[in-house]
Design a protein around this motif. Structure first.
Motif, PDB file in Angstrom:
ATOM      1  N   GLY A 285       0.778  -1.233   0.000  1.00 34.39           N
ATOM      2  CA  GLY A 285       0.000   0.000   0.000  1.00 34.39           C
ATOM      3  C   GLY A 285       0.806   1.276   0.000  1.00 34.39           C
ATOM      4  N   LEU A 286       2.107   1.235  -0.315  1.00 31.87           N
ATOM      5  CA  LEU A 286       2.967   2.418  -0.243  1.00 31.87           C
ATOM      6  C   LEU A 286       4.043   2.355  -1.315  1.00 31.87           C
ATOM      7  N   ILE A 287       4.267   3.499  -2.005  1.00 33.12           N
ATOM      8  CA  ILE A 287       5.393   3.584  -2.932  1.00 33.12           C
ATOM      9  C   ILE A 287       6.036   4.964  -2.806  1.00 33.12           C
ATOM     10  N   HIS A 288       7.363   4.990  -2.929  1.00 31.15           N
ATOM     11  CA  HIS A 288       8.138   6.227  -2.881  1.00 31.15           C
ATOM     12  C   HIS A 288       8.515   6.606  -4.314  1.00 31.15           C
ATOM     13  N   LEU A 289       8.300   7.873  -4.681  1.00 33.29           N
ATOM     14  CA  LEU A 289       8.618   8.340  -6.028  1.00 33.29           C
ATOM     15  C   LEU A 289       9.549   9.549  -5.965  1.00 33.29           C
ATOM     16  N   GLY A 290      10.233   9.821  -7.082  1.00 35.55           N
ATOM     17  CA  GLY A 290      11.108  10.977  -7.153  1.00 35.55           C
ATOM     18  C   GLY A 290      12.245  10.880  -6.159  1.00 35.55           C
ATOM     19  N   ASP A 291      12.595  12.007  -5.539  1.00 35.96           N
ATOM     20  CA  ASP A 291      13.721  12.034  -4.597  1.00 35.96           C
ATOM     21  C   ASP A 291      13.483  11.164  -3.372  1.00 35.96           C
ATOM     22  N   ALA A 292      12.238  10.852  -3.069  1.00 35.64           N
ATOM     23  CA  ALA A 292      11.965   9.947  -1.948  1.00 35.64           C
ATOM     24  C   ALA A 292      12.459   8.537  -2.256  1.00 35.64           C
ATOM     25  N   TRP A 293      12.585   8.207  -3.535  1.00 34.96           N
ATOM     26  CA  TRP A 293      13.104   6.911  -3.988  1.00 34.96           C
ATOM     27  C   TRP A 293      14.595   7.019  -4.302  1.00 34.96           C
ATOM     28  N   HIS A 294      14.970   8.070  -5.033  1.00 35.90           N
ATOM     29  CA  HIS A 294      16.355   8.196  -5.514  1.00 35.90           C
ATOM     30  C   HIS A 294      16.705   9.670  -5.614  1.00 35.90           C
ATOM     31  N   SER A 295      17.834  10.055  -5.087  1.00 37.98           N
ATOM     32  CA  SER A 295      18.290  11.439  -5.196  1.00 37.98           C
ATOM     33  C   SER A 295      19.802  11.456  -5.324  1.00 37.98           C
ATOM     34  N   THR A 296      20.304  12.516  -5.937  1.00 39.15           N
ATOM     35  CA  THR A 296      21.739  12.631  -6.126  1.00 39.15           C
ATOM     36  C   THR A 296      22.090  14.097  -6.357  1.00 39.15           C
ATOM     37  N   SER A 297      23.333  14.380  -6.707  1.00 34.08           N
ATOM     38  CA  SER A 297      23.738  15.747  -7.016  1.00 34.08           C
ATOM     39  C   SER A 297      23.062  16.181  -8.314  1.00 34.08           C
ATOM     40  N   PRO A 298      23.002  17.492  -8.560  1.00 32.62           N
ATOM     41  CA  PRO A 298      22.308  17.974  -9.764  1.00 32.62           C
ATOM     42  C   PRO A 298      23.201  18.035 -11.002  1.00 32.62           C
TER      43      PRO A 298
END
Length: 399
Positions: A285-298
């Motif tokens: 019942g839960l999924i992480h999207l965007g920076d909540a899933w993957h983040s890095t330098s710009p």
């Protein structure tokens, strides 16, 4: 899948795009936003062909292009007038594509208005602090005031890299950046169709990118940024604007035209970055999207574009599955390889442009620049920057 009840935590571009796509497929969507007035954070960003493909499907691509600025080239020099050490041209792909520099507030406004027009419920002043698993794999959303909402068939976490709904992982990067949105100055010497950067080794970097217009103005603007090690931010504040402006001018004198507009430190936002990737971005019942899933330098400028692709993948997963669990597994399958590829590339490239060492920037300046001019490198670099390495659009049926 039958229509389901969905909660989206976070009212940024990723959350708004996911809400729009899911609501248009017939699902009941509620967005929960912590601030009393939903608003964007940050200066400008670059929309790549990947992110634009999702906006096109939402009917917002034309408006984004019209209000943004066409970016044909990314160019960087060692010092103000030193050798070119980065030169990426979209034309090398021999396709009619470019990047679009856009004000974050403009992108937010396009998505937010669309969500309002579609009748999506947006509850503000709702500080999400957790979720509680309920019967049948459904979830309640818990708030800081002790209340909760739901249960929902699905909770979509778009709260960013420091999401309280995601398990802690990854690490803070040493370098962040000061950002500001300023008026574009004609005749100052900046390229109106390029993201331009100037470097002193990898310890200092400044950049300027045209970003079109903000929602409340017809005047074109520029995103201005200055790389800064996070542990030096307090010293930067103590030393004051004049000392910092002198450093910027020493690296790139024509920035005078922009620096004159900065009269208060509050005009600059300091952004911290993290390198993190959840090994399993989905739970019952839960999924992480965007920076909540993957983040890095710009460094590769992919953040918002990857988030938009995540939102599209979730909609695809829900459309093609018979249960929420199936939909989340399919969403992860659709995105995992592309995310892993760009996470790894960003990990390798970050110290080349933001680090304290001398060897990597020296190799960058003496070797990478000449090699990048030899075929097929211009073609490959343009594909890399555009987000198209790994063919994500075909995989997501966006091509």
């Amino acid at each position: 899948m039958r229509p389901i009840d969905i909660a989206v935590a976070g009212c940024g571009p990723c959350g708004l795009a996911a809400a729009l796509l899911l609501a248009r497929d017939g699902h009941h969507v509620t967005i929960f936003e912590r601030f009393d007035v939903a608003q964007p954070v940050g200066s400008g960003l670059m929309l790549q062909p990947t992110g634009l493909a999702v906006l096109d499907r939402l009917g917002l691509g034309a408006a984004a292009r019209a209000s943004g600025a066409v970016i044909e080239r990314l160019v960087g020099r060692a010092g103000a007038d030193g050798p070119v050490v980065l030169d990426v041209r979209y034309a090398a792909m021999r396709r009619a594509v470019t990047g679009i520099g856009i004000h974050r507030a403009r992108l937010f406004d396009l998505l937010y208005r669309a969500a309002r027009n579609d009748g999506i419920v947006i509850e503000t002043g709702r500080h999400v602090v957790g979720t509680t698993l309920a019967a049948g794999g459904r979830r309640r959303v818990d708030f800081a005031d002790g209340f909760s909402a739901g249960p929902f068939d699905l909770v979509v976490d778009t709260l960013g890299a420091r999401s309280v709904l995601a398990p802690p992982t990854g690490r803070e990067l040493a370098y962040g950046a000061l950002w500001a949105s300023l008026d574009w100055v004609d005749g100052a010497g900046f390229d109106g169709a390029a993201l331009e950067q100037r470097y002193r080794a990898a310890r200092q970097m400044t950049g300027v990118m045209p970003i079109g217009t903000a929602p409340d103005s017809a005047a074109p603007q520029a995103a201005f940024f200055w790389s800064l090690r996070a542990d030096l931010f307090d010293r930067w504040q103590r030393e004051g604007l004049a000392a910092w402006a002198a450093d910027v001018r020493a690296l790139w004198p024509i920035c005078d035209a922009l620096l004159d507009q900065i009269v208060d430190p509050g005009q600059l936002t300091f952004a911290r970055y993290m390198h993190r990737t959840l090994s399993n971005p989905a739970a019952p019942g839960l999924i992480h999207l965007g920076d909540a899933w993957h983040s890095t330098s710009p460094q590769l400028g992919q953040g918002a574009n990857m988030a938009l692709l995540d939102a599209w993948a979730l909609a695809q997963g829900v459309r093609s599955s018979g249960s929420v669990g199936e939909a989340l597994a399919w969403t992860v399958h659709l995105r995992q390889s592309h995310i892993r590829l760009y996470q790894q590339l960003s990990y390798w490239l970050t110290p080349v442009y933001q680090s304290d060492g001398d060897l990597l920037p020296m190799l960058r300046d003496r070797l990478v620049a000449p090699v990048s001019k030899i075929a097929p490198m211009p073609f490959l670099l343009a594909h890399l920057v555009s987000g198209l390495v790994g063919a994500p659009l075909g995989r997501l049926e966006l091509g």
